[in-house]
Scaffold this motif. Structure first.
Motif, PDB file in Angstrom:
ATOM      1  N   UNK A  74       0.759  -1.240   0.000  1.00 19.71           N
ATOM      2  CA  UNK A  74       0.000   0.000   0.000  1.00 19.71           C
ATOM      3  C   UNK A  74       0.786   1.284   0.000  1.00 19.71           C
ATOM      4  N   UNK A  75       2.100   1.236   0.146  1.00 20.54           N
ATOM      5  CA  UNK A  75       2.893   2.465   0.132  1.00 20.54           C
ATOM      6  C   UNK A  75       2.883   3.093  -1.257  1.00 20.54           C
ATOM      7  N   UNK A  76       2.848   4.417  -1.286  1.00 21.95           N
ATOM      8  CA  UNK A  76       2.894   5.133  -2.556  1.00 21.95           C
ATOM      9  C   UNK A  76       4.143   5.990  -2.677  1.00 21.95           C
ATOM     10  N   UNK A  77       4.907   6.073  -1.595  1.00 20.38           N
ATOM     11  CA  UNK A  77       6.189   6.773  -1.611  1.00 20.38           C
ATOM     12  C   UNK A  77       7.178   5.970  -0.775  1.00 20.38           C
ATOM     13  N   UNK A  78       8.435   5.960  -1.214  1.00 18.80           N
ATOM     14  CA  UNK A  78       9.514   5.266  -0.514  1.00 18.80           C
ATOM     15  C   UNK A  78      10.640   6.253  -0.220  1.00 18.80           C
ATOM     16  N   UNK A  79      11.082   6.277   1.035  1.00 21.81           N
ATOM     17  CA  UNK A  79      12.250   7.069   1.423  1.00 21.81           C
ATOM     18  C   UNK A  79      13.391   6.088   1.708  1.00 21.81           C
ATOM     19  N   UNK A  80      14.331   5.971   0.791  1.00 19.31           N
ATOM     20  CA  UNK A  80      15.435   5.018   0.952  1.00 19.31           C
ATOM     21  C   UNK A  80      16.692   5.725   1.425  1.00 19.31           C
ATOM     22  N   UNK A  81      17.535   4.998   2.159  1.00 21.95           N
ATOM     23  CA  UNK A  81      18.808   5.534   2.639  1.00 21.95           C
ATOM     24  C   UNK A  81      19.938   4.943   1.810  1.00 21.95           C
ATOM     25  N   UNK A  82      20.812   5.802   1.304  1.00 21.16           N
ATOM     26  CA  UNK A  82      21.978   5.318   0.565  1.00 21.16           C
ATOM     27  C   UNK A  82      23.021   4.764   1.545  1.00 21.16           C
ATOM     28  N   UNK A  83      24.013   4.083   1.005  1.00 24.00           N
ATOM     29  CA  UNK A  83      25.196   3.729   1.786  1.00 24.00           C
ATOM     30  C   UNK A  83      26.052   4.987   1.860  1.00 24.00           C
ATOM     31  N   UNK A  84      25.955   5.687   2.971  1.00 25.44           N
ATOM     32  CA  UNK A  84      26.653   6.966   3.104  1.00 25.44           C
ATOM     33  C   UNK A  84      28.162   6.777   3.006  1.00 25.44           C
ATOM     34  N   UNK A  85      28.661   5.648   3.481  1.00 23.24           N
ATOM     35  CA  UNK A  85      30.089   5.383   3.391  1.00 23.24           C
ATOM     36  C   UNK A  85      30.591   5.360   1.961  1.00 23.24           C
ATOM     37  N   UNK A  86      29.753   4.875   1.044  1.00 18.67           N
ATOM     38  CA  UNK A  86      30.141   4.876  -0.365  1.00 18.67           C
ATOM     39  C   UNK A  86      30.327   6.306  -0.870  1.00 18.67           C
ATOM     40  N   UNK A  88      31.005   8.961   1.043  1.00 19.71           N
ATOM     41  CA  UNK A  88      32.170   9.520   1.720  1.00 19.71           C
ATOM     42  C   UNK A  88      33.457   9.101   1.007  1.00 19.71           C
ATOM     43  N   UNK A  89      33.479   7.854   0.528  1.00 18.08           N
ATOM     44  CA  UNK A  89      34.660   7.330  -0.162  1.00 18.08           C
ATOM     45  C   UNK A  89      34.740   7.771  -1.620  1.00 18.08           C
ATOM     46  N   UNK A  90      33.741   8.500  -2.091  1.00 24.47           N
ATOM     47  CA  UNK A  90      33.747   8.949  -3.478  1.00 24.47           C
ATOM     48  C   UNK A  90      33.317   7.891  -4.468  1.00 24.47           C
ATOM     49  N   UNK A  91      32.657   6.845  -3.983  1.00 19.48           N
ATOM     50  CA  UNK A  91      32.210   5.749  -4.851  1.00 19.48           C
ATOM     51  C   UNK A  91      30.803   6.049  -5.357  1.00 19.48           C
ATOM     52  N   UNK A  92      30.706   7.056  -6.185  1.00 15.71           N
ATOM     53  CA  UNK A  92      29.397   7.547  -6.611  1.00 15.71           C
ATOM     54  C   UNK A  92      28.690   6.588  -7.560  1.00 15.71           C
ATOM     55  N   UNK A  93      29.452   5.754  -8.271  1.00 13.54           N
ATOM     56  CA  UNK A  93      28.812   4.734  -9.094  1.00 13.54           C
ATOM     57  C   UNK A  93      28.033   3.744  -8.222  1.00 13.54           C
ATOM     58  N   UNK A  94      28.541   3.470  -7.035  1.00 15.35           N
ATOM     59  CA  UNK A  94      27.828   2.582  -6.120  1.00 15.35           C
ATOM     60  C   UNK A  94      26.551   3.238  -5.603  1.00 15.35           C
ATOM     61  N   UNK A  95      26.613   4.530  -5.337  1.00 14.66           N
ATOM     62  CA  UNK A  95      25.410   5.262  -4.947  1.00 14.66           C
ATOM     63  C   UNK A  95      24.366   5.191  -6.059  1.00 14.66           C
ATOM     64  N   UNK A  96      24.808   5.438  -7.282  1.00 15.14           N
ATOM     65  CA  UNK A  96      23.917   5.374  -8.440  1.00 15.14           C
ATOM     66  C   UNK A  96      23.263   3.999  -8.548  1.00 15.14           C
ATOM     67  N   UNK A  97      24.061   2.936  -8.437  1.00 18.34           N
ATOM     68  CA  UNK A  97      23.543   1.573  -8.580  1.00 18.34           C
ATOM     69  C   UNK A  97      22.560   1.232  -7.461  1.00 18.34           C
ATOM     70  N   UNK A  98      22.845   1.700  -6.259  1.00 19.56           N
ATOM     71  CA  UNK A  98      21.969   1.463  -5.106  1.00 19.56           C
ATOM     72  C   UNK A  98      20.586   2.054  -5.361  1.00 19.56           C
ATOM     73  N   UNK A  99      20.562   3.302  -5.783  1.00 22.05           N
ATOM     74  CA  UNK A  99      19.293   3.984  -6.044  1.00 22.05           C
ATOM     75  C   UNK A  99      18.575   3.347  -7.231  1.00 22.05           C
TER      76      UNK A  99
END
Length: 213
Positions: A74-86, A88-99
């Motif tokens: 029944x949810x119509x919106x999702x608030x997801x948390x990224x891996x903040x450590x990724x 911080x480490x500059x691993x933005x491709x991992x952030x992209x893939x996570x989302x």
């Protein structure tokens, strides 16, 4: 603009029902709850739940499954948390893939808000990390980028973070300010900085500080 929020780990089903009732009474846009509270009747208020909350250290497939189950419940919106450590480490491709993994799991029609823990990124790296994380989240399908869980010791929403996030993403992507917003003055400052949604646990107190008109 308001997501009336109850994410305390000790919250009960009765607490969630009371939160929904208050959300309806206040006339806010959405009510944001833990996924274990679903299914729940939110009436005319949009149901929203979190995924990978609050640490973001869950595997992307776990976040995706949690989000998909929430939508099916029944949810119509999702608030997801990224891996903040990724981030911080500059691993933005991992952030992209996570989302992207969560976006593909829930489909194109569900609103996806991506929590980047902006205070932690500002403290550990600086504004450039907030900007690039926001950009990559938007590229991966975020409907909004969100400042904070409200649970990180580095802090919650700030005008600086909202300004950086707003400048980093297209106008079509919203900005949700959340975490530590306790007064109408703070809320107004964040909106002036570019926030298009506010996550509030003390919605009644904050809204009472605004004129009725």
């Amino acid at each position: 603009m308001v997501d009336h929020t109850l994410l305390a780990p000790e919250a009960t089903r009765d607490d969630a029902l009371a939160c929904v009732a208050e959300a309806v009474d206040l006339g806010v846009y959405a009510v944001c709850l833990s996924p274990s509270m679903l299914p729940i009747d939110t009436g005319a208020v949009t149901p929203c739940v979190v995924a990978g909350f609050p640490s973001g250290k869950h595997h992307s497939l776990v976040k995706a499954s949690e989000a998909r189950l929430a939508v099916d419940s029944g949810a119509r919106e999702i608030d997801m948390v990224i891996d903040v450590g990724a981030a911080v480490a500059g691993l933005y491709d991992e952030v992209f893939a996570d989302v992207l993994t969560v976006r593909e799991a829930i489909g194109a029609d569900v609103v996806l808000k991506v929590i980047i823990e902006s205070a932690a990124l500002l403290a550990a790296v600086g504004p450039e990390a907030v900007a690039e994380t926001s950009r990559r989240a938007a590229q991966a399908g975020a409907s909004l980028v969100k400042t904070s869980t409200g649970f990180h010791p580095a802090g919650g929403a700030s005008v600086q973070a909202v300004e950086v996030m707003r400048a980093a993403v297209p106008a079509s992507v919203g900005i949700k300010a959340s975490g530590g917003i306790r007064t109408a003055e703070a809320a107004a400052d964040l909106v002036a900085a570019g926030a298009t949604r506010l996550g509030l646990s003390r919605s009644r107190d904050v809204l009472a500080g605004f004129p009725d008109d």
